[in-house]
Design a protein around this motif. Structure first.
Motif, PDB file in Angstrom:
ATOM      1  N   HIS A  11       3.986   0.510  -3.378  1.00 29.53           N
ATOM      2  CA  HIS A  11       3.224   0.968  -2.210  1.00 29.53           C
ATOM      3  C   HIS A  11       3.485   2.432  -1.912  1.00 29.53           C
ATOM      4  N   ASN A  12       2.408   3.209  -1.762  1.00 26.13           N
ATOM      5  CA  ASN A  12       2.513   4.546  -1.185  1.00 26.13           C
ATOM      6  C   ASN A  12       1.253   4.846  -0.387  1.00 26.13           C
ATOM      7  N   ASP A  13       1.364   5.812   0.507  1.00 26.15           N
ATOM      8  CA  ASP A  13       0.253   6.219   1.371  1.00 26.15           C
ATOM      9  C   ASP A  13      -0.186   7.646   1.084  1.00 26.15           C
ATOM     10  N   ALA A  14      -0.082   8.068  -0.174  1.00 24.53           N
ATOM     11  CA  ALA A  14      -0.461   9.437  -0.531  1.00 24.53           C
ATOM     12  C   ALA A  14      -1.932   9.716  -0.238  1.00 24.53           C
ATOM     13  N   LEU A  15      -2.818   8.736  -0.446  1.00 22.13           N
ATOM     14  CA  LEU A  15      -4.240   8.948  -0.200  1.00 22.13           C
ATOM     15  C   LEU A  15      -4.507   9.220   1.273  1.00 22.13           C
ATOM     16  N   PHE A  54      -1.656   2.590  -4.988  1.00 22.07           N
ATOM     17  CA  PHE A  54      -2.042   3.678  -4.088  1.00 22.07           C
ATOM     18  C   PHE A  54      -2.894   3.080  -2.977  1.00 22.07           C
ATOM     19  N   LEU A  95      -9.447   9.150  -4.207  1.00 22.98           N
ATOM     20  CA  LEU A  95      -8.871   8.525  -5.398  1.00 22.98           C
ATOM     21  C   LEU A  95      -9.717   8.816  -6.632  1.00 22.98           C
ATOM     22  N   ALA A 126      -2.519   4.500 -11.416  1.00 23.96           N
ATOM     23  CA  ALA A 126      -2.789   4.187 -10.015  1.00 23.96           C
ATOM     24  C   ALA A 126      -3.598   2.905  -9.913  1.00 23.96           C
TER      25      ALA A 126
END
Length: 348
Positions: A11-15, A54, A95, A126
């Motif tokens: 899990h990441n919140d880069a977007l 992502f 994305l 991703a």
């Protein structure tokens, strides 16, 4: 990529960070390197990040404070479908632009085989994930469109209620037994995800909703970024029966790096020693087994220990595991192999 154990992160919140920056060059900054946030392509390579989920997260209309309080004991109001749809589509576009602009260095992967191919070619793999499906109507038609765009994982709820179910609010101390279970629309959503091959993520779902997914789903149960409630009694963390249910289905839970989900006192303090991550990992290994433990950092969505700092600090956690006595086979399972095994069984 750095000469280190590769990591596939749940899990990441880069977007969300790129979307909220409002910068027309946000994708290029991610690809070229920046000192903003936790993840960009250069630091991912430095830290050994080979891929991950992502997340697209339709944010609250207000900031992450309610009545001046941090989200440690707050309940967020529902988010309207129109607002959620606008931000969801905008982040999905980010994305897609990242992949197009990357010259093969960033790949949106629709299968476990595609992830393996990306990892072998040194591209950041991703997987398109949605955290909170407020953009989706009860007809579920948007799911088909997003699936065509690469969606392969979703959490029906974030930490608020929607037409599909109830997310646990940020509450400490608290159990996840807050609110009712899935609605009929939520149950239909789970069944549709099973048919299409979309992983259903339980990390923000309340206890009754978790039981509903357990009863309905024919796929491994997954909590992509949740920790051990017995160590940190945060409503978002897993209680014992939930971990046993995950194990029985061959699923997994991903260790969340957020300090407020790690610390027994629930404090938001970056000066949090890596020993507490190892304590959670030990407990997860005991409850879930070696095949059921992975990583789900919550990079760009949480305050993480200073000893990690950002994605380039992943080798510090790998080294801490090594020094703690974990063997190389176990470290590889936690770092990436367990995620690949579960994704092979869910998204194909």
């Amino acid at each position: 990529m750095a000469d280190t154990t590769p990591v596939f992160d749940g899990h990441n919140d880069a977007l969300l960070r790129l979307y909220q920056s409002g910068r027309p060059d946000a994708e290029q900054l991610f690809l070229q390197g920046t000192d903003r946030g936790h993840i960009d392509l250069a630091r991912a390579r430095e830290g050994g990040l080979a891929g991950g989920l992502f997340a697209i997260f339709p944010p609250p209309l207000s900031n992450m404070k309610v009545d001046g309080k941090r989200p440690q004991d707050v309940t967020f109001p529902p988010l309207g479908q129109a607002d959620a749809l606008a931000s969801t589509i905008a982040m999905a576009a980010v994305l897609q632009r990242l992949e197009r602009a990357s010259d093969g260095r960033f790949a949106v992967c629709r299968s476990a085989a595609a992830i393996r191919t990306a990892m072998a070619s040194d591209a950041l793999a991703a997987v398109f994930h949605i955290e909170g499906t407020e953009a989706v109507g009860p007809d579920l038609d948007l799911i088909d469109i997003l699936y065509a765009a690469g969606l392969r994982s979703l959490g029906p709820v974030w930490s608020r209620s929607n037409i599909f179910g109830h997310g646990v609010p940020f509450r400490f101390p608290s159990t996840p037994d807050i609110g009712e279970g899935l609605s009929e629309a939520g149950k239909a959503l789970v069944r549709k995800c099973n048919r299409l091959g979309i992983l259903v993520d339980l990390s923000h779902l309340n206890e009754k909703g978790f039981r509903d997914v357990q009863a309905i789903s024919d796929a491994p149960l997954v909590a992509s970024h949740s920790n051990v409630h017995a160590i940190c009694p945060q409503s978002r963390n897993l209680i014992e029966w939930q971990m046993h249910a995950i194990r029985e289905t061959g699923g997994l839970a991903g260790l969340n790096f957020s300090v407020s989900f790690l610390r027994p006192d629930g404090a938001t303090n970056a000066n949090t020693d890596l020993d507490i991550l190892l304590r959670h990992l030990d407990a997860m290994l005991e409850a879930l087994g070696e095949d059921g433990v992975a990583l789900g950092s919550d990079f760009d969505g949480a305050l993480v220990p200073r000893a990690i700092g950002d994605v380039s600090g992943l080798p510090n956690l790998i080294m801490a595991m090594r020094e703690h006595g974990y063997g190389e086979e176990l470290i590889e399972k936690i770092a990436w192999r367990n995620w690949l095994r579960v994704l092979e069984r869910t998204i194909g």
